[in-house]
Scaffold this active site. Structure first.
Site: not given
Ligand code: PLP
Length: 417
Positions: A133, A210, A213, A236, A374
């Site tokens: 991401h 990270d 998910q 999430k 993203c």
């Molecule tokens: N990393 C992953 C794999 C994600 O799916 C997301 C959000 O879609 C993020 C990072 C970023 O999360 P946040 O926008 O809650 O900070």
């Protein structure tokens, strides 16, 4: 709110009861019952989470840590109880290893700005994967620019899996940090993080996972994983937006400089010198997002009560069913067919723009996400601008998958494809 009957057996959800727990699902969108399949972007909230937020503002609201009056004590206790809940939820060694953040992005930026700035020097390598991401790319890019360090990327194969042999080739004594996603938000791939962590440690590098998910459905045990940092977002995991947690091993957190300066992160301040508070408070400057932290505990309790094994079994059944049904839609091409995957089905149609599909499904009350999710570099890897992504949660049903399939079939027919 009672959740006693939500689970009928350890591996089977009472789906009608689960759906009753989520008030937002019971509405029509564009004249059709809402089918919410955008759970990788954010999950819906059970009534217990909404109630926890309201209850906090109705009864306990006060600023935390600094007050001695009753409301301040109640608010502080509720805030710290969530820290205990997160500590047990991901099995950190101690609650002090849990830092509250705004979410996954904030957690990664915190580690980049503190651990990263303190430990990365010119010529060092940071390794990420090709399916990250943007939140797990850009902070490292910025750090590498500042420090004249190198960002190395583990390639992804055609199924959407990390190429472990290539990863091994990237590792060296210059590697200071490996930062990878546990479960891909765009493809659903579950990465072999145990192996990734072990290999990084053999080379003396720290590892950040990270967990945006992975935290909802997988049992997370940060001690067993032996990662150095783990980040996730409340929204999430059926919790509120604007709150998340960073886990860090005590030995790292203690050595790391503070993230932001301000209240709560100090021990004492004079114009000559400021000394810093103990962990985790050293990283929690200013009045935090108290209400949402408090409500995050309700979300964790909800997951615990429903049971991750039942949730996972349901999600696996939906994924398998979704794969089977969607494979039969004419001209649909799946993107991301990893051997180990969960929760997400990404697909494209050769001659229909993903955005148009999203709009036409919305007209039928079906919410999916379209675009690059993203993960622009990952999309480029597949030669795409974006995909249509359906992502499931515990309240989704096979009938909803059928509605998605039927919607897509009609679109294909209407467009003459
Ligand atoms: N990393 C992953 C794999 C994600 O799916 C997301 C959000 O879609 C993020 C990072 C970023 O999360 P946040 O926008 O809650 O900070």
């Amino acid at each position: 709110m009672s959740m006693e009957n939500t689970v009928v057996s350890p591996t089977q959800l009472d789906i009608d009861k689960v759906r009753q727990d989520f008030p937002i699902l019971h509405q029509e969108v564009n004249g059709k019952p809402l089918v919410y399949l955008d759970n990788a972007a954010t999950t819906q909230k059970p009534q217990v989470v909404i109630d926890a937020l309201t209850y906090y503002y109705q009864r306990d609201n006060a600023n935390i840590h600094r007050g001695i009056h009753t409301l301040a004590e109640r608010a502080t206790a509720a805030f710290e109880e969530t820290r205990q809940a997160v500590h047990r939820f991901i099995n950190s060694n101690e609650p002090e290893e849990i830092v509250f953040t705004k979410g996954t992005t904030d957690g990664i930026n915190l580690v980049a700005a503190t651990f990263g700035r303190a430990n990365i020097t010119e010529g060092d390598d940071i390794i990420i994967s090709g399916m990250e991401h943007h939140s797990n790319i850009v902070p490292w890019q910025m750090l590498c620019e500042e420090k004249r360090a190198n960002l190395k990327v583990i390639p992804v194969n055609d199924r959407g899996e990390i190429e472990l042999e290539e990863y091994k080739k990237l590792l060296s004594e210059r590697t200071k940090l490996v930062s990878v996603v546990y479960v891909s938000n765009s493809l659903g791939t579950i990465n072999p993080v145990e192996e990734i962590i072990e290999l990084a440690h053999e080379n003396g590098a720290a590892v950040l996972l990270d967990g945006a998910q992975s935290t909802t459905y997988l049992d997370i045990d940060v001690q067993a994983l032996n990662c150095d940092f783990y980040v996730f977002s409340g929204h999430k995991v059926f919790g509120p937006t604007g709150v998340g947690a960073l886990y860090g091993k005590r030995r790292h957190l203690e050595k790391m400089p503070p993230y932001q300066g301000g209240g709560e992160m100090i021990r004492s301040v004079s114009f000559e010198k400021t000394t810093y508070n103990d962990i985790p408070y050293k990283f929690e400057a200013g009045t935090p997002n108290i209400a949402d932290v408090v409500a995050l505990k309700a979300a964790i309790e909800y997951i615990n009560q429903v049971g991750k094994s039942a949730m996972r079994a349901h999600e696996e059944e939906l994924l398998e069913y979704g794969h089977r049904r969607l494979s039969a839609v004419p001209n649909l091409r799946m993107i991301g067919t990893a051997e180990k995957k969960m929760n997400v089905i990404s697909f494209v149609f050769e001659d229909i723009f993903h955005f148009d599909i999203g709009q036409m499904l919305d007209a039928r009350g079906i919410a999916v996400r379209t675009g690059h999710h993203c993960t622009e570099p990952l999309m480029s890897r597949f030669g795409l601008e974006g995909t249509v992504r359906a992502s499931f949660a515990i309240y989704n049903t096979k009938e909803e998958v059928d509605q998605l399939v039927e919607g897509l079939q009609r679109i294909v027919k209407m467009m003459g494809k």
